[in-house]
Design a protein around this motif. Sequence first.
Motif, mmCIF file in Angstrom:
data_model
loop_
_atom_site.group_PDB
_atom_site.id
_atom_site.type_symbol
_atom_site.label_atom_id
_atom_site.label_comp_id
_atom_site.label_asym_id
_atom_site.label_seq_id
_atom_site.Cartn_x
_atom_site.Cartn_y
_atom_site.Cartn_z
ATOM 1 N N THR A 1 0.820 -1.211 0.000
ATOM 2 C CA THR A 1 0.000 0.000 0.000
ATOM 3 C C THR A 1 0.853 1.259 0.000
ATOM 4 O O THR A 1 0.513 2.244 -0.656
ATOM 5 N N PHE B 1 -6.366 3.964 -10.922
ATOM 6 C CA PHE B 1 -5.744 5.213 -11.377
ATOM 7 C C PHE B 1 -6.058 5.445 -12.850
ATOM 8 O O PHE B 1 -6.412 6.553 -13.255
ATOM 9 N N GLY C 1 -2.419 -6.325 -5.853
ATOM 10 C CA GLY C 1 -2.545 -4.994 -5.267
ATOM 11 C C GLY C 1 -2.130 -3.893 -6.218
ATOM 12 O O GLY C 1 -2.840 -2.896 -6.379
ATOM 13 N N PHE C 2 -0.995 -4.064 -6.886
ATOM 14 C CA PHE C 2 -0.533 -3.044 -7.814
ATOM 15 C C PHE C 2 -1.435 -2.945 -9.040
ATOM 16 O O PHE C 2 -1.696 -1.856 -9.544
ATOM 17 N N VAL D 1 -5.606 5.041 -5.386
ATOM 18 C CA VAL D 1 -4.409 4.204 -5.502
ATOM 19 C C VAL D 1 -4.148 3.465 -4.194
ATOM 20 O O VAL D 1 -3.887 2.255 -4.182
ATOM 21 N N ILE D 2 -4.222 4.163 -3.088
ATOM 22 C CA ILE D 2 -3.951 3.554 -1.776
ATOM 23 C C ILE D 2 -5.003 2.503 -1.436
ATOM 24 O O ILE D 2 -4.674 1.393 -1.024
ATOM 25 N N ALA E 1 2.685 1.476 -3.739
ATOM 26 C CA ALA E 1 1.873 1.641 -4.951
ATOM 27 C C ALA E 1 1.870 3.085 -5.458
ATOM 28 O O ALA E 1 2.092 3.306 -6.656
ATOM 29 N N PRO E 2 1.644 4.088 -4.603
ATOM 30 C CA PRO E 2 1.686 5.463 -5.130
ATOM 31 C C PRO E 2 3.056 5.835 -5.685
ATOM 32 O O PRO E 2 3.146 6.535 -6.694
ATOM 33 N N GLY F 1 -6.980 0.914 -3.520
ATOM 34 C CA GLY F 1 -6.858 -0.199 -4.464
ATOM 35 C C GLY F 1 -5.744 -1.153 -4.092
ATOM 36 O O GLY F 1 -5.905 -2.376 -4.148
ATOM 37 N N ALA F 2 -4.600 -0.609 -3.690
ATOM 38 C CA ALA F 2 -3.474 -1.463 -3.301
ATOM 39 C C ALA F 2 -3.796 -2.258 -2.043
ATOM 40 O O ALA F 2 -3.493 -3.455 -1.962
ATOM 41 N N SER G 1 -4.629 -1.198 -8.045
ATOM 42 C CA SER G 1 -4.289 0.190 -7.790
ATOM 43 C C SER G 1 -4.095 0.958 -9.091
ATOM 44 O O SER G 1 -4.656 2.032 -9.293
ATOM 45 N N TRP G 2 -3.311 0.411 -10.000
ATOM 46 C CA TRP G 2 -3.072 1.071 -11.270
ATOM 47 C C TRP G 2 -4.356 1.113 -12.099
ATOM 48 O O TRP G 2 -4.627 2.090 -12.785
#
Length: 119
Positions: free
Chosen positions: A29, A105, A97-98, A64-65, A32-33, A67-68, A101-102
């Motif tokens: 987490t 985004f 997670g990535f 992003v946070i 990821a950002p 989502g991860a 997250s992506w």
Amino acid sequence: MVLVANAFNMAVLRPAGVPEEYHVITVITSMAPVLIYIGVWYDEDRQPYWEQSREHIVGDLVFVIIGAAVGSAIALVAIIDVGLPQFLQDIAAMAVGFMLSWGLFWWRNPTLYGREASR
């Protein structure tokens, strides 16, 4: 960010009794950002992203946070009892997670990656 996440794990999660297998979620987490925004920061074609409102950028960061955290947690919960080595569990959690997250985004900024999608 990894040091901050591990300090959080040692200071908060370990005393709270969270199993060590789940500590990787905070690392994913927090990273990821960094991974997503480095690409946006250094790519000249994506510089218009920084001209958006501060609220939009903060909203993207929240997506992003979240989502991860959610993606890596779902992956770990699904495979934690399968018997895979810890390393493979961590890699699977990172991948899910990535990607979530992506994906969030990208969903919030489809024009940022428009040229790649049209190829």
